[in-house]
Design an enzyme around this catalytic site. Structure first.
Site, mmCIF file in Angstrom:
data_model
loop_
_atom_site.group_PDB
_atom_site.id
_atom_site.type_symbol
_atom_site.label_atom_id
_atom_site.label_comp_id
_atom_site.label_asym_id
_atom_site.label_seq_id
_atom_site.Cartn_x
_atom_site.Cartn_y
_atom_site.Cartn_z
ATOM 1 N N ILE A 15 0.847 -1.201 0.000
ATOM 2 C CA ILE A 15 0.000 0.000 0.000
ATOM 3 C C ILE A 15 0.876 1.242 0.000
ATOM 4 C CG2 ILE A 15 -1.968 -1.118 1.130
ATOM 5 C CD1 ILE A 15 -1.170 0.542 3.666
ATOM 6 N N ASP A 16 2.148 1.107 0.433
ATOM 7 C CA ASP A 16 3.028 2.285 0.540
ATOM 8 C C ASP A 16 3.497 2.817 -0.813
ATOM 9 O OD1 ASP A 16 2.787 1.904 3.228
ATOM 10 O OD2 ASP A 16 4.857 1.304 3.586
ATOM 11 N N MET A 44 -0.864 5.413 6.813
ATOM 12 C CA MET A 44 0.376 4.633 6.806
ATOM 13 C C MET A 44 1.376 5.243 5.821
ATOM 14 S SD MET A 44 -0.701 0.677 7.320
ATOM 15 C CE MET A 44 -1.240 0.081 8.927
ATOM 16 N N GLY A 45 2.572 4.756 5.849
ATOM 17 C CA GLY A 45 3.652 5.305 5.022
ATOM 18 C C GLY A 45 4.883 5.406 5.886
ATOM 19 N N ARG A 46 5.634 4.313 5.886
ATOM 20 C CA ARG A 46 6.784 4.209 6.793
ATOM 21 C C ARG A 46 7.934 5.117 6.345
ATOM 22 N NH1 ARG A 46 9.425 0.855 10.234
ATOM 23 N NH2 ARG A 46 7.458 -0.101 10.771
ATOM 24 N N GLU A 74 2.571 8.175 8.854
ATOM 25 C CA GLU A 74 3.065 7.666 10.145
ATOM 26 C C GLU A 74 4.571 7.864 10.326
ATOM 27 O OE1 GLU A 74 2.493 3.386 10.241
ATOM 28 O OE2 GLU A 74 3.574 3.137 8.357
ATOM 29 N N ARG A 91 -8.088 17.506 17.003
ATOM 30 C CA ARG A 91 -8.310 16.088 17.293
ATOM 31 C C ARG A 91 -7.526 15.215 16.321
ATOM 32 N NH1 ARG A 91 -12.911 15.297 20.506
ATOM 33 N NH2 ARG A 91 -13.007 17.144 21.829
ATOM 34 N N HIS A 151 -5.042 0.035 10.231
ATOM 35 C CA HIS A 151 -5.197 -1.070 9.290
ATOM 36 C C HIS A 151 -6.476 -1.030 8.479
ATOM 37 C CE1 HIS A 151 -2.072 -2.400 12.075
ATOM 38 N NE2 HIS A 151 -1.606 -3.054 11.038
ATOM 39 N N ARG A 203 -5.800 -0.965 4.896
ATOM 40 C CA ARG A 203 -5.305 -2.157 4.198
ATOM 41 C C ARG A 203 -6.406 -3.195 4.014
ATOM 42 N NH1 ARG A 203 0.169 -3.393 7.043
ATOM 43 N NH2 ARG A 203 -0.870 -5.302 7.677
HETATM 44 O O1 F6P Z 1 4.470 -1.835 4.581
HETATM 45 C C1 F6P Z 1 3.110 -1.679 4.607
HETATM 46 C C2 F6P Z 1 2.644 -1.171 5.942
HETATM 47 O O2 F6P Z 1 1.260 -1.020 5.856
HETATM 48 C C3 F6P Z 1 3.344 0.120 6.415
HETATM 49 O O3 F6P Z 1 2.775 1.261 5.871
HETATM 50 C C4 F6P Z 1 3.192 0.015 7.898
HETATM 51 O O4 F6P Z 1 4.229 0.675 8.597
HETATM 52 C C5 F6P Z 1 3.254 -1.431 8.173
HETATM 53 O O5 F6P Z 1 2.912 -2.096 6.977
HETATM 54 C C6 F6P Z 1 2.352 -1.860 9.313
HETATM 55 O O6 F6P Z 1 2.287 -3.231 9.353
HETATM 56 P P1 F6P Z 1 1.694 -4.136 10.527
HETATM 57 O O7 F6P Z 1 1.121 -3.242 11.556
HETATM 58 O O8 F6P Z 1 0.661 -4.968 9.870
HETATM 59 O O9 F6P Z 1 2.829 -4.938 11.014
#
Ligand code: F6P
Length: 350
Positions: free
Chosen positions: A130-131, A173-175, A225, A274, A280, A283
């Site tokens: 998804i990233d 999300m987006g590491r 994130e 807020r 999740h 996803r």
């Molecule tokens: O790599 C995909 C991803 O959704 C990231 O954006 C996120 O940091 C991570 O997976 C979270 O994964 P989980 O909480 O399922 O371990």
């Protein structure tokens, strides 16, 4: 030809459609036998796999998640890509009578695919995450679905935020890459979008929120994130906000940056703020039509690549065409948001 399919990493909408595409083309057209390992490398290590034929993939295209499961169980229990570990994988493949592997995964998985390929093991990669941060492809399947869900969340937060004259901060999300935030923010008309690639100071963010308030609107701030605040306001300067523990790949669990930012914004602006962490939800559920089509075409292309013995490659999207790209080209560097794309939206923040 007997082929194994294995999913690794976080799930991504479209994984089922990709498996279906590979099976319809591989089994029905090319006459392969295909098996799916349960829960990623866990099933590979434990010898747990199921046959995948037309019946097994019936009706899978619209289904979220992945029927054979995925996990972050490491591929090399004995060490990352050591000669012994690589030999153990090759031996296992021989034990299972497999001629090759289709690896469905993101950057980490395709990096493993490359290691295996370099060691002479026959693999083909199918890019999912998804990233959308994987090289060698314009888009990874799952991204479009995540963006659609995040954009809908923005629309919903906006109406409640405006009713209460609040600033709403949405964490997506987006590491390492801010693609979801960038696209969802643009789709939803967010006033501020914060991505891991480009730290901003809390003063700058507060100034944007105040300028929105001054023209009589309520701010919608989208934050990835992995965003780092420039300066020391997060306690640990320039660090990502993490939850307790690590994931299966040993990486810190991210999440909570919106909850850290919201009080800081409120404190500096006086605007009630807020936080919502989408988590999740983005996803889960049914993939968009775009992701179903991309994933299905990826699966078909991967099966065709097996037939042509194009091992060591990944089925990437280039424009409107699925092209087999060398794994080395796909995993060299993360595909992050380029400065021009960030500048394009930043000029209108506030
Ligand atoms: O790599 C995909 C991803 O959704 C990231 O954006 C996120 O940091 C991570 O997976 C979270 O994964 P989980 O909480 O399922 O371990």
């Amino acid at each position: 030809m007997r082929i194994g399919v294995l999913c690794s990493g976080g799930d991504s909408p479209g994984m089922n459609a990709a498996i279906r595409g590979a099976v319809l083309r591989g089994v029905d057209v090319h006459g392969f036998e295909i098996v799916g390992f349960m829960d990623g490398w866990r099933g590979f290590h434990d010898g747990e796999y199921i046959p995948l034929d037309r019946l097994a993939v019936r009706g899978l295209s619209p289904r979220g998640g992945v029927v054979i499961g995925t996990s972050r169980v490491p591929p090399f229990p004995g060490g990352l890509g050591t000669p012994e570990a690589l030999r153990a994988v090759a031996d296992r493949l021989a034990d299972y009578g497999l001629d090759g592997l289709l690896l469905i995964g993101g950057n980490g998985t395709q990096t493993v695919a490359r290691m295996l390929s370099d060691a002479g093991i026959r693999v083909i990669g199918l890019p999912k995450t998804i990233d959308n941060d994987l090289g060698g492809t314009d888009y990874t399947f799952g991204f479009d679905t995540a963006v659609s869900i995040a954009a809908e969340a923005i629309d919903r937060l906006r109406t409640t935020g405006e009713s209460h004259r609040r600033c709403m901060v949405l964490e997506v999300m987006g590491r390492d890459a801010g693609w979801i935030a960038l696209h969802a923010g643009m789709a939803g008309g967010a006033q501020v979008t914060l991505v891991p690639e480009f730290p901003e100071t809390i003063e700058q963010i507060a100034a944007w929120v105040l300028s929105v308030r001054d023209r009589g609107r309520s701010s919608l701030v989208v934050v990835a994130e992995g965003f780092r605040l420039a300066g020391a306001e997060l306690g640990a300067p320039e660090h990502q906000v993490t939850r307790e523990g690590r994931d299966g790949f040993g990486r810190p669990r991210l999440g909570g940056v919106a909850e850290v930012l919201a009080p800081l914004i409120e404190e500096r602006t006086g605007v009630e703020t807020r936080a919502t962490v989408l988590g999740h939800v983005q996803r889960g559920g049914s993939p968009t039509a775009f992701d179903r089509v991309l994933a299905t075409r990826t699966g078909i292309a991967a099966a065709d690549a097996v037939e042509r013995a194009e091992w060591g490659s990944m089925a990437g999207l280039r424009g409107d065409t699925i092209e087999m790209v060398p794994l080395a080209a796909a995993v060299g560097a993360l595909k992050t948001v380029p400065e021009a794309r960030y500048a394009e939206v930043r000029r209108n923040f506030g």
